[in-house]
Scaffold this motif. Sequence first.
Motif, mmCIF file in Angstrom:
data_model
loop_
_atom_site.group_PDB
_atom_site.id
_atom_site.type_symbol
_atom_site.label_atom_id
_atom_site.label_comp_id
_atom_site.label_asym_id
_atom_site.label_seq_id
_atom_site.Cartn_x
_atom_site.Cartn_y
_atom_site.Cartn_z
ATOM 1 N N GLU A 21 0.856 -1.323 -0.131
ATOM 2 C CA GLU A 21 -0.092 0.074 -0.059
ATOM 3 C C GLU A 21 0.874 1.266 0.093
ATOM 4 O OE1 GLU A 21 -3.607 2.204 2.347
ATOM 5 O OE2 GLU A 21 -2.766 0.488 3.283
ATOM 6 N N ARG A 22 1.833 1.406 0.974
ATOM 7 C CA ARG A 22 2.820 2.322 0.878
ATOM 8 C C ARG A 22 3.526 2.672 -0.499
ATOM 9 N NH1 ARG A 22 3.485 1.027 6.056
ATOM 10 N NH2 ARG A 22 5.141 -0.712 5.988
ATOM 11 N N SER A 23 3.892 1.569 -1.224
ATOM 12 C CA SER A 23 4.467 1.706 -2.455
ATOM 13 C C SER A 23 3.467 2.227 -3.647
ATOM 14 C CB SER A 23 5.039 0.326 -3.047
ATOM 15 O OG SER A 23 5.698 0.494 -4.359
ATOM 16 N N TRP A 24 2.344 1.783 -3.508
ATOM 17 C CA TRP A 24 1.232 2.326 -4.331
ATOM 18 C C TRP A 24 0.866 3.919 -4.220
ATOM 19 C CZ3 TRP A 24 -1.499 -3.009 -3.670
ATOM 20 C CH2 TRP A 24 -1.070 -3.886 -4.524
ATOM 21 N N ARG A 25 1.006 4.093 -2.666
ATOM 22 C CA ARG A 25 0.541 5.521 -2.584
ATOM 23 C C ARG A 25 1.621 6.472 -3.166
ATOM 24 N NH1 ARG A 25 -4.120 6.565 -1.337
ATOM 25 N NH2 ARG A 25 -5.326 5.029 -0.135
ATOM 26 N N THR A 26 2.769 6.025 -2.788
ATOM 27 C CA THR A 26 3.929 6.601 -3.429
ATOM 28 C C THR A 26 3.683 6.809 -4.835
ATOM 29 O OG1 THR A 26 5.538 6.120 -1.503
ATOM 30 C CG2 THR A 26 6.478 6.747 -3.769
ATOM 31 N N ALA A 27 3.484 5.821 -5.680
ATOM 32 C CA ALA A 27 3.409 5.846 -7.015
ATOM 33 C C ALA A 27 2.170 6.803 -7.325
ATOM 34 C CB ALA A 27 2.964 4.272 -7.701
ATOM 35 N N LEU A 28 1.182 6.761 -6.900
ATOM 36 C CA LEU A 28 0.134 7.897 -6.960
ATOM 37 C C LEU A 28 0.662 9.222 -6.704
ATOM 38 C CD1 LEU A 28 -2.971 5.975 -5.621
ATOM 39 C CD2 LEU A 28 -2.348 6.565 -7.921
ATOM 40 N N SER A 29 1.550 9.479 -5.637
ATOM 41 C CA SER A 29 1.938 10.711 -5.369
ATOM 42 C C SER A 29 2.716 11.314 -6.653
ATOM 43 C CB SER A 29 2.800 10.692 -4.137
ATOM 44 O OG SER A 29 4.111 10.240 -4.592
ATOM 45 N N LEU A 30 3.439 10.570 -7.527
ATOM 46 C CA LEU A 30 4.055 10.680 -8.482
ATOM 47 C C LEU A 30 3.265 10.772 -9.905
ATOM 48 C CD1 LEU A 30 7.167 8.206 -7.750
ATOM 49 C CD2 LEU A 30 7.128 10.767 -7.673
ATOM 50 N N ASN A 31 2.125 10.183 -9.874
ATOM 51 C CA ASN A 31 1.356 10.055 -10.939
ATOM 52 C C ASN A 31 -0.143 9.644 -10.524
ATOM 53 O OD1 ASN A 31 -0.148 10.055 -13.221
ATOM 54 N ND2 ASN A 31 1.018 8.183 -14.094
ATOM 55 N N PRO A 32 -0.855 10.674 -10.070
ATOM 56 C CA PRO A 32 -2.231 10.549 -9.453
ATOM 57 C C PRO A 32 -3.420 9.748 -10.631
ATOM 58 C CG PRO A 32 -1.853 12.668 -9.499
ATOM 59 C CD PRO A 32 -0.616 12.192 -9.811
ATOM 60 N N ASP A 33 -2.853 9.900 -11.706
ATOM 61 C CA ASP A 33 -3.752 9.314 -13.115
ATOM 62 C C ASP A 33 -3.488 8.345 -13.353
ATOM 63 O OD1 ASP A 33 -5.388 11.700 -12.394
ATOM 64 O OD2 ASP A 33 -4.225 12.819 -13.969
ATOM 65 N N ASN A 34 -2.777 7.307 -12.511
ATOM 66 C CA ASN A 34 -2.390 5.877 -13.081
ATOM 67 C C ASN A 34 -3.623 5.155 -12.705
ATOM 68 O OD1 ASN A 34 -1.483 3.394 -13.100
ATOM 69 N ND2 ASN A 34 0.667 3.919 -13.074
ATOM 70 N N PRO A 35 -4.369 4.716 -13.407
ATOM 71 C CA PRO A 35 -5.665 3.538 -13.181
ATOM 72 C C PRO A 35 -5.123 2.157 -12.779
ATOM 73 C CG PRO A 35 -5.127 3.804 -15.686
ATOM 74 C CD PRO A 35 -4.201 4.821 -14.873
ATOM 75 N N ARG A 36 -4.018 1.825 -13.359
ATOM 76 C CA ARG A 36 -3.591 0.438 -12.572
ATOM 77 C C ARG A 36 -3.276 0.504 -11.151
ATOM 78 N NH1 ARG A 36 -1.330 1.657 -17.214
ATOM 79 N NH2 ARG A 36 0.479 2.422 -16.376
ATOM 80 N N VAL A 37 -2.494 1.622 -10.821
ATOM 81 C CA VAL A 37 -2.228 1.747 -9.323
ATOM 82 C C VAL A 37 -3.553 1.658 -8.231
ATOM 83 C CG1 VAL A 37 -1.139 3.034 -7.240
ATOM 84 C CG2 VAL A 37 0.023 2.694 -9.653
ATOM 85 N N HIS A 38 -4.642 2.611 -9.041
ATOM 86 C CA HIS A 38 -5.850 2.655 -8.083
ATOM 87 C C HIS A 38 -6.426 1.296 -8.202
ATOM 88 C CE1 HIS A 38 -6.187 6.968 -7.487
ATOM 89 N NE2 HIS A 38 -5.880 7.116 -8.738
ATOM 90 N N ARG A 39 -6.365 0.474 -9.287
ATOM 91 C CA ARG A 39 -6.957 -1.000 -9.224
ATOM 92 C C ARG A 39 -6.191 -1.470 -8.264
ATOM 93 N NH1 ARG A 39 -8.721 -4.864 -13.065
ATOM 94 N NH2 ARG A 39 -8.747 -6.797 -11.785
ATOM 95 N N ASN A 40 -5.036 -1.487 -8.156
ATOM 96 C CA ASN A 40 -4.314 -2.536 -7.344
ATOM 97 C C ASN A 40 -4.571 -2.090 -5.954
ATOM 98 O OD1 ASN A 40 -2.891 -3.858 -9.182
ATOM 99 N ND2 ASN A 40 -1.133 -2.534 -9.487
#
Length: 167
Positions: A21-40
């Motif tokens: 979850e922390r890794s995905w939250r970091t990914a969203l902080s870099l690119n909040p419009d990544n649907p794959r991360v939201h899906r994960n």
Amino acid sequence: SEGHNALGIVLRKAGRPDDAERSWRTALSLNPDNPRVHRNLGDLYRAQGKPDDAIAALRNALRIDPANYQLHHLLARLEHDCGRHAAAETGYRAYLAYEPDDVDALTDLGMALAALGRQSEIAELAAIRAAAPKSVVSAPVETTTAWVPGVRPSDCTSSASLRPATV
């Protein structure tokens, strides 16, 4: 962003959901419009028994990628499990627009319609379902985990108080 998404997948598979979850939250902080991360994140929250968080994450993914028919089906199943049958119907119909012969989705839609008391429409669906090729089942869903059944409406907040996901 993609590196953190990939790392989140590896961490989740390694049994480290908090780190994922922390890794995905970091990914969203870099690119909040990544649907794959939201899906994960949606898959993670679903597996953790957090249906409202899962719904919010999947709604974010669909906001970014509205043509992703698999997301419509996943979201519809969660909405149905939470007792939000009208929202589930909308999602099932969106999915079926892409996969009209999916017997599982037709069955799911029938259950949502039954919960809404719309019996007259169920007979029509039964005829469509009977005519569908027997080999057609839900399209493979790209996911890091299998569907986790058992969400009860009591696990969910009311639709009026459902909040959007925060990143």
